[in-house]
Design a protein around this motif. Structure first.
Motif, short mmCIF file in Angstrom:
data_model
loop_
_atom_site.label_atom_id
_atom_site.label_comp_id
_atom_site.label_asym_id
_atom_site.label_seq_id
_atom_site.Cartn_x
_atom_site.Cartn_y
_atom_site.Cartn_z
N SER A 1 -70.34 -14.85 74.18
CA SER A 1 -70.30 -16.58 75.01
C SER A 1 -69.16 -17.30 73.98
N LEU A 2 -69.84 -17.13 72.83
CA LEU A 2 -69.22 -17.96 71.36
C LEU A 2 -67.43 -17.19 71.74
N ALA A 3 -66.96 -15.78 71.75
CA ALA A 3 -65.72 -16.19 71.70
C ALA A 3 -65.08 -16.00 73.32
N LEU A 4 -65.92 -16.31 74.21
CA LEU A 4 -65.12 -16.55 75.72
C LEU A 4 -65.01 -18.24 75.03
N ALA A 5 -65.73 -18.97 74.22
CA ALA A 5 -65.35 -20.18 74.58
C ALA A 5 -64.17 -20.57 73.37
N ILE B 1 -67.66 -4.34 72.17
CA ILE B 1 -68.69 -4.51 72.46
C ILE B 1 -68.76 -6.21 72.90
N LEU B 2 -68.10 -7.09 72.92
CA LEU B 2 -68.49 -8.38 73.07
C LEU B 2 -67.95 -8.60 74.22
N ASP C 1 -67.03 -20.42 88.39
CA ASP C 1 -66.59 -18.94 87.30
C ASP C 1 -67.26 -17.76 86.55
N PRO C 2 -66.96 -16.64 87.85
CA PRO C 2 -68.32 -16.16 87.63
C PRO C 2 -68.21 -15.09 86.50
N ALA C 3 -67.13 -15.26 85.19
CA ALA C 3 -66.58 -14.49 83.99
C ALA C 3 -67.59 -15.47 83.10
N TYR C 4 -67.74 -16.87 83.23
CA TYR C 4 -68.07 -17.77 82.51
C TYR C 4 -70.08 -17.90 83.25
#
Length: 212
Positions: A80-84, A33-34, A119-122
């Motif tokens: 976003s927390l998971a990405l960080a 989901i994330l 970076d487009p991902a962020y």
């Protein structure tokens, strides 16, 4: 001559099938989901992002998402927390570098921040959260508490170390210095007033430290 009667050895009972681990299944679903939320917000933008689309991309039911999150903004915040967290794990650091050269250390970190913003991902999820948080005070407070505050604390810790080493004045306002470093960077990124470059990051450090 007596004969020992043949006793049939009972067949071994079939091993019971291992029951699926609900926690592992839940973890996989949450991560799917994330990941779906991050991918979709980059493709369609925040306004067109829907819970239905996230569910379809993740391969789960809509109610699965609502069981864990009340809104798409909440999903995106956790994404976003998971990405960080993934970035921090890959980097292997839980603190800013401390080589003894404060200016060089801050420039290294700010340059990395520039790269993330570009970076487009962020970029897409952070812009979406910033916009949503501006009109949703509760979400904005959680965004600050869970994502921004820990990052600001890292800068303050590094500046505190420099102050203890006599590299900054004893009365230096560490929070103010942190916001003077990150505020203009965030402003230029958010409003696109000019290109966001390493040179700009370096100039910010020099200006804040008075070494320009």
């Amino acid at each position: 001559m007596s004969r020992t009667p043949h006793v049939k050895t009972p067949e071994a009972a079939p091993a019971e099938a291992k029951a699926p681990d609900p926690s592992r299944r839940s973890d996989r679903s949450r991560r799917a989901i994330l990941d779906a939320a991050l991918a979709l917000v980059g493709e369609v933008g925040y306004n067109k992002l829907t819970i239905e689309a996230i569910a379809a991309r993740a391969g789960v039911g809509k109610q699965t998402i609502y069981r864990w999150w009340p809104s798409k903004a909440a999903v995106l915040l956790d994404a976003s927390l998971a990405l960080a967290g993934d970035a921090a794990t890959a980097d292997g650091r839980t603190a800013l570098p401390d080589t003894g050269d404060l200016a060089a250390d801050l420039k290294q970190v700010l340059r990395a921040t520039v790269d993330e913003f570009n970076d487009p991902a962020y970029d897409a999820p952070l812009r979406a959260l910033t916009a949503a948080g501006a009109t949703d005070p509760e979400l904005g407070a959680r965004f600050t508490e869970r994502l921004l505050a820990p990052q600001l604390a890292l800068y303050e810790d590094r500046l505190r170390s420099a102050r203890a080493a006599g590299q900054l004045a004893g009365g230096a306002d560490l929070r103010l210095m942190t916001e003077m470093l990150l505020g203009p960077l965030t402003y230029r990124w958010l409003l696109r007033t000019a290109p966001l470059t390493h040179a700009f990051a370096d100039a910010l450090v020099d200006a804040v430290l008075g070494t320009a």
